[in-house]
Design an enzyme around this catalytic site. Structure first.
Site, PDB file in Angstrom:
ATOM      1  N   LYS A  99      -5.617   6.222   5.438  1.00  0.00           N
ATOM      2  CA  LYS A  99      -4.725   5.055   5.397  1.00  0.00           C
ATOM      3  C   LYS A  99      -3.910   5.006   6.690  1.00  0.00           C
ATOM      4  O   LYS A  99      -3.413   6.044   7.155  1.00  0.00           O
ATOM      5  CB  LYS A  99      -3.816   5.166   4.164  1.00  0.00           C
ATOM      6  CG  LYS A  99      -2.937   3.944   3.932  1.00  0.00           C
ATOM      7  CD  LYS A  99      -2.181   4.061   2.611  1.00  0.00           C
ATOM      8  CE  LYS A  99      -1.240   2.880   2.414  1.00  0.00           C
ATOM      9  NZ  LYS A  99      -0.510   2.939   1.145  1.00  0.00           N
ATOM     10  N   SER A 158       1.458   0.638  -4.483  1.00  0.00           N
ATOM     11  CA  SER A 158       0.491   0.546  -3.384  1.00  0.00           C
ATOM     12  C   SER A 158      -0.844   1.227  -3.631  1.00  0.00           C
ATOM     13  O   SER A 158      -1.801   0.994  -2.894  1.00  0.00           O
ATOM     14  CB  SER A 158       1.109   1.112  -2.103  1.00  0.00           C
ATOM     15  OG  SER A 158       2.055   0.210  -1.598  1.00  0.00           O
ATOM     16  N   SER A 174      -0.299  -1.555  -0.755  1.00  0.00           N
ATOM     17  CA  SER A 174      -0.542  -1.406   0.667  1.00  0.00           C
ATOM     18  C   SER A 174      -1.843  -0.660   0.979  1.00  0.00           C
ATOM     19  O   SER A 174      -2.284  -0.680   2.129  1.00  0.00           O
ATOM     20  CB  SER A 174       0.625  -0.673   1.331  1.00  0.00           C
ATOM     21  OG  SER A 174       0.748   0.636   0.806  1.00  0.00           O
TER      22      SER A 174
END
Lengths: 142, 475
Positions: free
Chosen positions: B84, B185, B161
């Site tokens: 990520k 997220s 996210s």
């Protein structure tokens, strides 16, 4: 739901299981004065829970009547003192004891576990209330 | 998209790992399949960013195959991964979705604990997964890499996210991916892309480096196409680390064992809308149909919901306070490069007093105690992951739900951030589709540090329903 209607559901079991179920209920009912009995007539089992009210999550003990035996369930099973190691199961809180006969309920260790479960009842049983039976689920049978 | 990917792309991470270890499949073959999938789908979906060249990835795979012939290897050996883009990872840029950091490359030794553990377990890093700017907001778009699109309908958002991560996993570009979850997220993008993610109990997976290690409810975790693979991935990243004081000892082997468990009599509190939050009727319709599934396991399912009290104040106070303290200098220097929602969030924290922070922390203490008491009886709470299905990719955030206006840019995701404030483990698992084919997940919340039980119930649900087996068209 009346006792007769519950009896009719029980009567669909084999003769041996009818006898055992009735004997178990006869032993249990005096231990839960004023309880609401919640009945779940499921495809794989007949479940009868002993509760202080109509909320299933408040159940103290229940029995599940299978085709060949009966399980007695404890819902605070992870925290009950069980020196004889009677409680079975892999659930986080729920444990059970397999009942081969109604006499199993008279074993001191089983009585002690049930007494502890009763102490955990929240809300507590209203011993002066009249016993009621409530059908919560009835599976369609083919 | 008229062709579908190599079957290796949709083989489970557990099985791939075993195939590689037993040399029935090489790391090169897995890499080749994943790169083909990435090259076919990523130009349109934009899930993986800052990619290494294919040649470099294949050479790395060859190196991993050589290692396999000469020494014992660890559990994730040879599996391609993209970290990520909020995570520092040596060898890759860490833009955090912000043009301010588009050329920032972490130094050697700067890996986050999560990245470090994944590398140690044998993954082959091939790039980063796209995120919203600074991870703010559950919609993956930014000025550095653009928008990540939903593979079930590319006009819709992937969520965020961990949006890039969820799309990469959903489409078979990667077998699993890492992610993080402050307000949803991990769960939101898993939900929007028909994959699985567990927001673990705070501290199960270390979150270092963190600017405020003792404050907040941030977690790290894994996204995968099945509950079993989420557990598999977590087994290699969970457990205490001295860099995160909230992390705790944990036996990771328990996650490698079968997730089966007896749920007869397990008490499930059913509250799709957590006591009255607005929920899109399409989501509600899908989820209400699943109540029976839990009853069929023998669970006692009944309408019940904990008292969340002033959880909005708790979460928003602590979140905006942390954002202000983390980004205030950056904002003063680069204001024009921040998206408006980020500016709003950071500046909200500027007005808070010590008394505000103290009140929020004390209220959170009361919330944790109410939740503990509630879960003494109800082992699980089941609710919506999101209050809406995936929304338009060009819409920064939904402005209303069922006619009710959203007061902030994260107000549409209260069903996730309310749970975050309780520090409990929460799983997002596929639960069906809207009439127009958009994924809808269900959220299973467990007791503190009972992550394995949550995974167990999710696994049972997944096995009974099978919604997670449906793939995006063309993937």
């Amino acid at each position: 739901m009346t006792s007769a209607e519950l009896d009719a559901i029980i009567a669909r079991r084999s003769p041996g299981m009818v006898k055992l179920t009735k004997a178990v209920l006869a032993k249990l009912r005096p231990r839960f004065p004023g309880a609401v009995e919640l009945v779940y007539d499921k495809r794989n089992a007949l479940v009868i829970g002993f509760c202080p009210d109509e909320r299933a999550s408040n159940v103290i003990n229940s029995i599940a009547v299978y085709t060949k035996w009966i399980n007695l369930y404890f819902f605070e099973g992870d925290s009950l003192p069980d020196p004889e190691g009677l409680l079975q199961g892999t659930g986080a809180m729920v444990r059970n004891i397999r009942l081969e006969s109604a006499a199993d309920l008279d074993r001191p260790a089983v009585k002690a576990l049930m007494a502890e479960a009763l102490k955990c009842a929240d809300p507590p049983l209203d011993k002066k209330a009249k016993r009621r039976i409530l059908l919560k689920q009835q599976s369609r049978r083919v | 998209m008229d062709v579908t990917g190599d079957p290796l792309c949709f083989t489970s991470a557990r099985e791939l790992s075993q195939l590689i270890k037993t040399r029935k499949v090489s790391a090169r073959e897995v890499m080749t399949a994943c790169l083909a999938q990435i090259n076919r789908l990523n130009p349109h979906l934009n899930a993986i960013v800052a990619r290494r060249d294919d040649d470099v990835c294949l050479k790395l795979a060859d190196e991993f195959d050589r290692l396999l012939r000469t020494q014992p290897v660890d559990g994730l050996h040879g599996l391609p991964i993209a970290f990520k883009d909020l995570e520092p990872a040596f060898g890759f840029p860490q833009s955090k979705g912000s043009p301010i950091f588009k050329n920032f490359w972490p130094e050697a030794g700067a890996d986050s604990v999560l990245v470090e553990r994944l590398r140690l377990r044998g993954v082959i890093p091939i790039g980063k997964t796209n995120v919203p700017e600074f991870g703010m907001g559950s919609q993956t778009y930014n000025q550095v890499y653009g928008t990540t699109r939903n593979p079930y309908d590319s006009t819709k958002t992937a969520g965020g996210s961990s949006g890039g991560a969820a799309v990469a996993v959903a489409t078979g570009m990667l077998p699993l991916a890492d992610g993080g979850d402050l307000g949803g997220s991990l769960r939101n993008p898993a939900n929007f892309n028909n994959v699985v993610a567990l927001r673990p109990t705070v501290g199960l997976v270390p979150t270092a480096p963190s600017p405020m290690p003792f404050v907040g409810v941030s977690t790290k975790g894994i996204l995968a196409r099945s509950v079993s693979d989420v557990a598999f991935g977590l087994a290699f990243v969970a457990g205490a680390d001295s860099r995160d004081p909230q992390s705790y000892e944990f036996n990771p082997r328990s996650l490698l064992e079968p997730l089966r468990r007896d749920f007869i009599g397990a008490r499930v509190a059913w509250s799709i809308d957590l006591g009255g939050l607005p929920v899109d009727r399409r989501v509600r319709r899908v989820l209400e149909a699943q109540r029976r599934t839990f009853e069929d396991f023998g669970c006692i399912v009944e309408d019940a919901c904990p008292d969340f009290g002033n959880v909005d104040e708790i979460f928003l106070t602590l979140r905006t306070w942390a954002s202000w303290n983390t980004y205030k200098e950056l904002l003063s220097e680069h204001r024009a490069q921040f998206k408006p929602e980020a500016v709003w969030e950071i500046e909200q924290g500027a007005h808070l007093t010590g008394e505000d922070i103290g009140r929020a922390l004390m209220q959170q203490g009361q919330l944790l105690e109410r939740m503990r008491a509630f879960q003494r009886k109800h082992e699980f709470l089941v609710c919506a992951v999101n209050q809406v299905p995936p929304f338009a990719a060009d819409e920064p955030w939904p402005k209303s739900i069922e006619g009710m206006a959203m007061e902030t840019y994260i107000a549409w995701m209260k069903t996730t951030y309310w749970i975050s404030a309780t520090c409990r483990p929460a799983l997002s698992v596929p639960a069906g589709f809207t009439d127009d084919g958009l994924p809808v997940g269900i959220q299973i919340v467990g007791r503190y540090r009972s992550d394995r039980d949550v995974l167990g119930l999710g696994h049972a649900f997944e096995q009974a329903t099978g919604f997670g087996r449906r793939r995006p068209e063309g993937a």
